[in-house]
Design an enzyme around this catalytic site. Structure first.
Site, PDB file in Angstrom:
ATOM      1  N   ALA A   8       0.858  -1.181   0.000  1.00  0.00           N
ATOM      2  CA  ALA A   8       0.000   0.000   0.000  1.00  0.00           C
ATOM      3  C   ALA A   8       0.898   1.235   0.000  1.00  0.00           C
ATOM      4  O   ALA A   8       2.059   1.164   0.388  1.00  0.00           O
ATOM      5  CB  ALA A   8      -0.864  -0.008   1.250  1.00  0.00           C
ATOM      6  N   GLY A  41       0.670  -5.102   0.840  1.00  0.00           N
ATOM      7  CA  GLY A  41      -0.492  -5.156  -0.041  1.00  0.00           C
ATOM      8  C   GLY A  41      -0.176  -5.813  -1.384  1.00  0.00           C
ATOM      9  O   GLY A  41      -1.070  -6.357  -2.039  1.00  0.00           O
ATOM     10  N   GLU A  91      -0.586  -9.363  -0.782  1.00  0.00           N
ATOM     11  CA  GLU A  91      -2.012  -9.606  -0.544  1.00  0.00           C
ATOM     12  C   GLU A  91      -2.783  -9.629  -1.863  1.00  0.00           C
ATOM     13  O   GLU A  91      -3.673 -10.456  -2.066  1.00  0.00           O
ATOM     14  CB  GLU A  91      -2.565  -8.534   0.404  1.00  0.00           C
ATOM     15  CG  GLU A  91      -1.961  -8.658   1.801  1.00  0.00           C
ATOM     16  CD  GLU A  91      -2.339  -7.523   2.716  1.00  0.00           C
ATOM     17  OE1 GLU A  91      -1.903  -6.381   2.437  1.00  0.00           O
ATOM     18  OE2 GLU A  91      -3.064  -7.758   3.694  1.00  0.00           O
ATOM     19  N   GLU A  93       4.491  -5.306   7.149  1.00  0.00           N
ATOM     20  CA  GLU A  93       3.684  -4.261   7.805  1.00  0.00           C
ATOM     21  C   GLU A  93       4.075  -4.034   9.251  1.00  0.00           C
ATOM     22  O   GLU A  93       4.045  -2.900   9.753  1.00  0.00           O
ATOM     23  CB  GLU A  93       2.190  -4.620   7.733  1.00  0.00           C
ATOM     24  CG  GLU A  93       1.556  -4.452   6.364  1.00  0.00           C
ATOM     25  CD  GLU A  93       1.662  -5.690   5.500  1.00  0.00           C
ATOM     26  OE1 GLU A  93       2.503  -6.569   5.808  1.00  0.00           O
ATOM     27  OE2 GLU A  93       0.914  -5.790   4.515  1.00  0.00           O
TER      28      GLU A  93
END
Ligand code: 3HC
Ligand code: NAI
Length: 713
Positions: free
Chosen positions: A63, A109, A112, A132
């Site tokens: 992200a 992300g 993910e 993260e």
């Protein structure tokens, strides 16, 4: 059509290229563009499969971390994650196979997204991971739910709580990646072929439908929880790791959609936490600290193929190892065979210890060792691209060494020094090439400690700085470019930190109390334990040097207790006694009543009334001393930004990362509060507690240290 995601049709496969330089981060716009492109591709009856690939040789590094600053409340986070979860569900729900083609990094992300695809193909050099936790958060786009379904609970816990990425081969073994291709240039073609193969094989396989082996999973969770139990410091410093374990537990105990909802809740708690804000600040600060306004992007960077280190002592040996570990051959020179052999013996011992601990294979250890060539002459110095001088801290010796270096090295060679206190403009001038003289200030042990202060002298060229920045990165260091003042930034600030601890001791606090307070705050070791490790003789020598040049390490009163300890031969752990006593062979310090006697005598001499001091005052005094001196360093331009100081103090001395560094911590308290403390201490303790003008100015303007734009000394 968005430029963030472009679609090409190839043999019935829609290849979606994600293109958001430099790392294809998933910003809100990127999520939107991805969703639109996937929806359009799935609506096209000619499309038999999808491939998601990243532009620029990398998949997706996660992200967009900067975007988290916009999530001011838990609800903001829940709203945002509802969108990303829904997009990933649409991808996973696709009726035709979706393949993630991974090169470079699939992190956070990015992984993910790849796990929501039905299949993953990766090039051999690529890495996947859930880092993260290093940002004080947990995977927030289904990672805690899909990862254990692919690789099992134990491995998922490791990836999510340690944050360390793994290579493609290990990811394939773990079941995270389905196929590995050797050549990244062949990835796209291989992914298209793989997608067609899967399309022919029937309906796609969905990660969310997989079942976790609950018995094995519960055992792994029990181990993870037990290893954290009874460690309160873990709770404070890494609550995100605990949250990740809870989210993975939910993956095992709840249906996918409920587990995913639990993950979103836990992510929201983390992302708005002070801890996460602090470590995210450090993420960007570390990347800023190597940017210098007058060294623009594109400044030529010299290629470093070979190096040399002069002085095979404590620092020189470690510096040579840092080079060898980075694959750079290095000459290690000392005065004679015996001296260089002592250094080599230590290096061999260090590598063997890593091999014995299983941190390094014997082969890799041997390979690193073979890169270090012992030397007693300057033969071969004309071939090296950089020299790091690490001889004794002696001005005359350093001048003589730099004069030699000017003669024996090639004209383009960078002449670096590891001095900790001497003026590099002075002795560097002896080389006749001041533009190539720069401080490469490593911290002990140099092959382990991450910080590298890059000290620019008055004539250091932009190319020398840019090359040193790139080299530091190659050596695996966290670099920070600083100006040339006494102690540079790290040790200058440390002087004030230690001085305040010693004055508190004279006023009536005890060594164990002060160390405990700082360790409860999050420091790995207290100020007195730190001195016992580094050696009290080091500080004594620095004081002697300063006296000889008519200076002091910190303005104002100095405690005389360190000198008394030096005179008693108490240099710290190495002599079995310093601020603490040490039983033979032990590193655990025991309180010594003698210290209190020395402190009482010193207090009496200075007319200081002794009293009981509370933990709060100890912490406030020490952190305020750091902030006030940090303000001075910043105002004088020796650090370009407050964030540089944070990076330096966190990576050099272990200031707790979850507090963001001394300047971030001060900003978090509010500079008006910090200023009020300084003024109170000044009225109570004396004029050495003058507020730094920058602190006073910013506090009156309601601004923080981090609002000050970068400037050059
Ligand atoms: N978001 C925003 N910017 C990022 C970024 C990210 N995820 N990752 C890297 N960048 C930026 C850096 O700030 C830097 O910007 P700059 O050039 O302006 O200074 C630039 O990209 C290049 O980064 P590096 O200097 O670090 O380049 P390297 O090549 O040395 O390293 C990397 C590349 C390994 C990808 C490293 O940048 C990295 O570790 N990035 C962070 C990865 C990460 O933590 N991902 C998880 C994000 S959180 C998340 O995904 C939440 C999700 O679960 C919802
Ligand atoms: P050290 O005493 O362990 O090693 C110095 C080495 O230099 C010795 O092996 C000595 O034989 C060698 N030497 C002396 N003259 C030489 C010459 N003319 N040619 C080649 N070799 C020569 O010292 P240490 O601790 O490694 O410090 C070296 C430098 O690093 C100093 O400038 C010191 O201030 C700095 N420094 C030290 C740190 C520490 O924690 N020890 C941390 C950061 C910097």
């Amino acid at each position: 059509m968005s430029t963030l995601v472009s679609t090409q049709l190839q043999d019935g496969v829609a290849v979606l290229t994600l293109d958001n330089p430099p790392v294809n981060a998933l910003s809100a716009a990127m999520w939107q563009a991805l969703d639109a492109a996937v929806t359009a591709a799935l609506a096209d009856p000619a499309v038999r499969a999808l491939v998601l690939i990243g532009a620029g040789g990398t998949f997706v590094a996660g992200a967009d971390i900067a975007g988290f600053a916009l999530l001011r409340t838990r609800q903001d986070s829940l709203d945002r994650s509802a969108v990303s979860h829904a997009i990933l569900e649409r991808i996973e729900g696709a009726a035709v196979p979706v393949v993630a083609a991974i090169s470079g990094n699939a992190l956070g992300g990015g992984l993910e997204l790849a796990m929501a695809c039905h299949y993953r193909i990766a090039s051999a050099e690529s890495k996947v991971g859930q880092p993260e936790v290093l940002l004080g958060i947990i995977p927030g786009a289904g990672g805690t739910q899909r990862l254990p379904r692919l690789c099992g609970v134990a491995q998922a816990i490791e990836l999510c709580t340690e944050g360390k990425p793994i290579g493609a081969a290990r990811a394939e073994q773990a079941g995270i990646v389905d196929r590995v291709v050797a050549d990244p240039a062949a990835l796209r073609e291989a992914a298209v072929a793989f997608a067609l193969e899967r399309a022919a094989a029937g309906p796609p396989r969905r990660t969310c439908e997989r079942v976790i082996d609950a018995e094995v999973g519960r055992a792994a969770l029990a181990v993870a929880r037990a290893s954290r139990a009874g460690k309160p410091q873990l709770a404070a410093a890494t609550s995100a790791a605990g949250a990740a374990i809870e989210a993975i537990s939910a993956a095992m105990e709840l249906p996918f959609s409920e587990g995913a909802a639990r993950e979103r809740e836990l992510f929201a708690d983390c992302v708005v936490s002070a801890e996460s804000r602090a470590v995210r600040h450090l993420f960007f600060a570390a990347r800023e600290a190597i940017k210098v306004p007058d060294v623009p992007k594109g400044t030529p960077v010299a290629r470093i193929e070979r190096a040399a280190v002069i002085g095979a002592g404590t620092m020189g040996g470690g510096i040579a190892m840092a080079y060898a570990n980075a694959g750079i051959p290095v000459l290690l020179k000392d005065v004679d065979h015996a001296a260089v052999e002592r250094g080599m013996a230590m290096i061999r011992k260090n590598y063997q210890a890593s091999v014995d601990k299983g941190k390094l294979s014997q082969e890799d250890g041997d390979r690193c060792l073979a890169r270090i060539t012992p030397a007693t002459t300057y033969e071969g110095f004309d071939t090296v691209d950089v020299v790091v001088e690490a001889v004794f801290e002696d001005m005359a010796l350093k001048r003589a060494t730099f004069a030699e270096l000017g003669r024996v090295t090639k004209p383009s060679c960078i002449l670096a020094t590891n001095t900790s206190t001497l003026d590099l403009d002075d002795f560097g001038a002896a080389s006749g090439r001041l533009s190539q003289v720069i401080g490469h200030h490593f911290f002990s042990p140099a092959h382990v400690m991450k910080l590298l202060e890059l000290v620019r002298g008055k004539e250091t060229s932009a190319e020398t700085i840019a090359t040193s920045v790139a080299l530091g990165k190659r050596l695996g260091k966290v670099g920070a470019v600083v100006g040339n003042c006494f102690g540079f930034v790290a040790n200058r600030m440390l002087g004030y930190y230690l001085r305040e601890a010693q004055l508190l001791l004279e006023e009536g606090a005890s060594v164990p109390q002060i160390d405990r307070v700082l360790m409860e705050f999050g420091m790995p070791v207290g100020p007195f334990g730190l001195q016992d490790i580094a050696g009290l003789d080091v500080g004594w020598r620095i004081r002697q040097h300063l006296v000889s040049v008519g200076k002091a390490r910190a303005e104002g009163p100095q405690s005389e207790v360190p000198d008394r300890l030096y005179e008693l031969g108490r240099y710290g752990q190495k002599t079995g006694a310093g601020w603490y006593r040490y039983a033979p062979g032990s590193r655990k310090g025991e309180a010594d009543p003698l210290i209190d006697e020395l402190a009482a005598a010193a207090a009496a001499k200075r007319g200081v009334a002794r009293r009981e001091l509370g933990d709060d005052e100890i912490l406030a005094r020490i952190t305020t001393a750091l902030a006030n001196e940090g303000a001075q360093v910043l105002d004088e331009g020796y650090a370009l930004r407050a964030g540089d100081i944070d990076v330096i103090y966190c990576h050099g001395f272990g200031f707790p990362r979850h507090r963001g560094g001394p300047m971030f911590h001060a900003d978090s308290l509010g500079l008006a509060t910090v200023l009020a403390r300084v003024e109170e201490y000044r009225s109570r303790l004396g004029d050495h507690w003058k507020p730094a003008p920058l602190l006073a100015r910013l506090a009156s303007e309601g601004r923080g240290f981090h609002d000050v734009p970068p400037r050059v000394a």
